[in-house]
Design a protein around this motif. Structure first.
Motif, PDB file in Angstrom:
ATOM      1  N   GLY A  55       0.792  -1.221   0.000  1.00 50.81           N
ATOM      2  CA  GLY A  55       0.000   0.000   0.000  1.00 50.81           C
ATOM      3  C   GLY A  55       0.822   1.267   0.000  1.00 50.81           C
ATOM      4  N   THR A  56       2.094   1.164  -0.392  1.00 47.77           N
ATOM      5  CA  THR A  56       2.992   2.317  -0.385  1.00 47.77           C
ATOM      6  C   THR A  56       2.981   3.043  -1.723  1.00 47.77           C
ATOM      7  N   PHE A  57       2.911   4.354  -1.656  1.00 47.14           N
ATOM      8  CA  PHE A  57       3.060   5.222  -2.817  1.00 47.14           C
ATOM      9  C   PHE A  57       4.494   5.733  -2.790  1.00 47.14           C
ATOM     10  N   LEU A  58       5.278   5.459  -3.843  1.00 48.50           N
ATOM     11  CA  LEU A  58       6.658   5.943  -3.911  1.00 48.50           C
ATOM     12  C   LEU A  58       6.687   7.217  -4.747  1.00 48.50           C
ATOM     13  N   PRO A  59       6.917   8.373  -4.121  1.00 48.29           N
ATOM     14  CA  PRO A  59       6.929   9.642  -4.850  1.00 48.29           C
ATOM     15  C   PRO A  59       8.272   9.896  -5.524  1.00 48.29           C
ATOM     16  N   ILE A  60       8.642   8.972  -6.387  1.00 47.35           N
ATOM     17  CA  ILE A  60       9.885   9.067  -7.144  1.00 47.35           C
ATOM     18  C   ILE A  60       9.512   9.042  -8.622  1.00 47.35           C
ATOM     19  N   LEU A  61      10.392   9.522  -9.481  1.00 49.33           N
ATOM     20  CA  LEU A  61      10.105   9.520 -10.916  1.00 49.33           C
ATOM     21  C   LEU A  61      11.022   8.529 -11.607  1.00 49.33           C
ATOM     22  N   VAL A  62      10.422   7.427 -12.085  1.00 49.53           N
ATOM     23  CA  VAL A  62      11.195   6.329 -12.661  1.00 49.53           C
ATOM     24  C   VAL A  62      10.806   6.102 -14.118  1.00 49.53           C
ATOM     25  N   THR A  63      11.744   5.525 -14.852  1.00 46.96           N
ATOM     26  CA  THR A  63      11.486   5.154 -16.243  1.00 46.96           C
ATOM     27  C   THR A  63      11.404   3.636 -16.418  1.00 46.96           C
ATOM     28  N   ALA A  64      11.845   2.885 -15.408  1.00 48.29           N
ATOM     29  CA  ALA A  64      11.767   1.423 -15.458  1.00 48.29           C
ATOM     30  C   ALA A  64      11.880   0.850 -14.054  1.00 48.29           C
ATOM     31  N   VAL A  65      11.259  -0.306 -13.860  1.00 45.84           N
ATOM     32  CA  VAL A  65      11.457  -1.110 -12.657  1.00 45.84           C
ATOM     33  C   VAL A  65      12.246  -2.313 -13.127  1.00 45.84           C
ATOM     34  N   THR A  66      13.499  -2.416 -12.708  1.00 43.93           N
ATOM     35  CA  THR A  66      14.375  -3.460 -13.239  1.00 43.93           C
ATOM     36  C   THR A  66      14.451  -4.705 -12.363  1.00 43.93           C
ATOM     37  N   GLY A  67      13.927  -4.617 -11.151  1.00 46.39           N
ATOM     38  CA  GLY A  67      13.916  -5.784 -10.279  1.00 46.39           C
ATOM     39  C   GLY A  67      12.970  -5.572  -9.116  1.00 46.39           C
ATOM     40  N   ALA A  68      12.345  -6.654  -8.678  1.00 44.10           N
ATOM     41  CA  ALA A  68      11.453  -6.603  -7.524  1.00 44.10           C
ATOM     42  C   ALA A  68      11.502  -7.937  -6.812  1.00 44.10           C
ATOM     43  N   VAL A  69      11.691  -7.885  -5.498  1.00 42.39           N
ATOM     44  CA  VAL A  69      11.694  -9.093  -4.680  1.00 42.39           C
ATOM     45  C   VAL A  69      10.538  -8.962  -3.698  1.00 42.39           C
ATOM     46  N   PRO A  70       9.426  -9.654  -3.976  1.00 42.51           N
ATOM     47  CA  PRO A  70       8.279  -9.573  -3.066  1.00 42.51           C
ATOM     48  C   PRO A  70       8.514 -10.409  -1.816  1.00 42.51           C
ATOM     49  N   SER A  71       7.798 -10.065  -0.747  1.00 45.24           N
ATOM     50  CA  SER A  71       7.868 -10.878   0.468  1.00 45.24           C
ATOM     51  C   SER A  71       7.172 -12.212   0.265  1.00 45.24           C
ATOM     52  N   GLY A  72       6.191 -12.239  -0.638  1.00 46.97           N
ATOM     53  CA  GLY A  72       5.475 -13.469  -0.971  1.00 46.97           C
ATOM     54  C   GLY A  72       5.627 -13.751  -2.448  1.00 46.97           C
ATOM     55  N   VAL A  73       4.518 -14.002  -3.114  1.00 46.34           N
ATOM     56  CA  VAL A  73       4.499 -14.286  -4.541  1.00 46.34           C
ATOM     57  C   VAL A  73       4.086 -13.018  -5.283  1.00 46.34           C
ATOM     58  N   LEU A  74       4.813 -12.664  -6.338  1.00 44.90           N
ATOM     59  CA  LEU A  74       4.475 -11.502  -7.151  1.00 44.90           C
ATOM     60  C   LEU A  74       3.193 -11.788  -7.928  1.00 44.90           C
ATOM     61  N   ALA A  75       2.249 -10.851  -7.885  1.00 45.68           N
ATOM     62  CA  ALA A  75       0.969 -11.032  -8.555  1.00 45.68           C
ATOM     63  C   ALA A  75       0.635  -9.812  -9.402  1.00 45.68           C
ATOM     64  N   ALA A  76      -0.376  -9.948 -10.232  1.00 46.07           N
ATOM     65  CA  ALA A  76      -0.835  -8.833 -11.055  1.00 46.07           C
ATOM     66  C   ALA A  76      -1.216  -7.654 -10.159  1.00 46.07           C
ATOM     67  N   ASN A  77      -0.950  -6.460 -10.628  1.00 40.91           N
ATOM     68  CA  ASN A  77      -1.248  -5.203  -9.938  1.00 40.91           C
ATOM     69  C   ASN A  77      -0.449  -4.982  -8.651  1.00 40.91           C
ATOM     70  N   ASP A  78       0.633  -5.735  -8.440  1.00 40.12           N
ATOM     71  CA  ASP A  78       1.470  -5.491  -7.262  1.00 40.12           C
ATOM     72  C   ASP A  78       2.304  -4.225  -7.406  1.00 40.12           C
ATOM     73  N   ILE A  79       2.642  -3.856  -8.656  1.00 43.65           N
ATOM     74  CA  ILE A  79       3.379  -2.613  -8.909  1.00 43.65           C
ATOM     75  C   ILE A  79       2.650  -1.870 -10.026  1.00 43.65           C
ATOM     76  N   LEU A  80       2.188  -0.684  -9.716  1.00 45.13           N
ATOM     77  CA  LEU A  80       1.490   0.143 -10.704  1.00 45.13           C
ATOM     78  C   LEU A  80       2.290   1.392 -10.998  1.00 45.13           C
ATOM     79  N   ALA A  81       2.423   1.717 -12.284  1.00 50.75           N
ATOM     80  CA  ALA A  81       3.014   2.987 -12.709  1.00 50.75           C
ATOM     81  C   ALA A  81       1.885   4.012 -12.747  1.00 50.75           C
ATOM     82  N   LEU A  82       2.085   5.143 -12.070  1.00 48.60           N
ATOM     83  CA  LEU A  82       1.065   6.188 -12.009  1.00 48.60           C
ATOM     84  C   LEU A  82       1.483   7.354 -12.872  1.00 48.60           C
ATOM     85  N   TYR A  83       0.655   7.692 -13.851  1.00 51.08           N
ATOM     86  CA  TYR A  83       0.918   8.797 -14.753  1.00 51.08           C
ATOM     87  C   TYR A  83       0.160  10.019 -14.303  1.00 51.08           C
TER      88      TYR A  83
END
Length: 98
Positions: free
Chosen positions: A70-98
Motif C-alpha cells: 500500500g505504499t506510494f513511492l513519490p519518485i520519478l522512474v522510467t523502469a522497474v528493473t527488479g522486484a523481490v516480493p515478500s510473498g508471490v508476485l501477482a498482477a497489480n502489485d506494482i502500478l506505474a502512475l501517470y
C-alpha cells in the motif's frame, strides 16, 4: 480539472490520471515504461516488497528496501528493473502512475 490550475506540461502534476500494471500475470515487466521519454512515473506498491530496483529519470539505479504493502513511492522512474516480493508476485502489485 476543477480546483487545479495547470497551464503547461512543465508544471508539477499533483494527481495521477492513469495507472499501468507493471506485473501483469505476476511477471515483472522490466522494459522501459511506456511514455517516460520526457518524464518518469511514480509507483504504487500493492504488496509488501523486500526490495525494488528502479531506473530513475536521471539514469541512476537505486534499490529501495523494506517497502510495505500500500505504499506510494513519490519518485520519478522510467523502469522497474527488479522486484523481490515478500510473498508471490501477482498482477497489480506494482502500478506505474501517470
Amino acid at each position: 480539472m476543477r480546483g487545479t490550475q495547470i497551464k503547461t506540461a512543465d508544471e508539477v502534476r499533483v494527481f495521477a490520471h492513469d495507472a499501468v500494471d507493471l506485473t501483469p500475470g505476476g511477471v515483472l515487466n522490466t522494459t522501459t515504461i511506456s511514455g517516460t521519454e520526457s518524464r518518469g512515473v511514480c509507483l504504487y506498491i500493492g504488496a509488501e516488497m523486500t526490495s525494488i530496483t528502479v531506473t530513475m529519470e536521471s539514469g541512476s539505479t537505486p534499490t529501495f528496501k523494506g517497502i510495505p504493502a500500500g505504499t506510494f513511492l513519490p519518485i520519478l522512474v522510467t523502469a522497474v528493473t527488479g522486484a523481490v516480493p515478500s510473498g508471490v508476485l501477482a498482477a497489480n502489485d506494482i502500478l506505474a502512475l501517470y
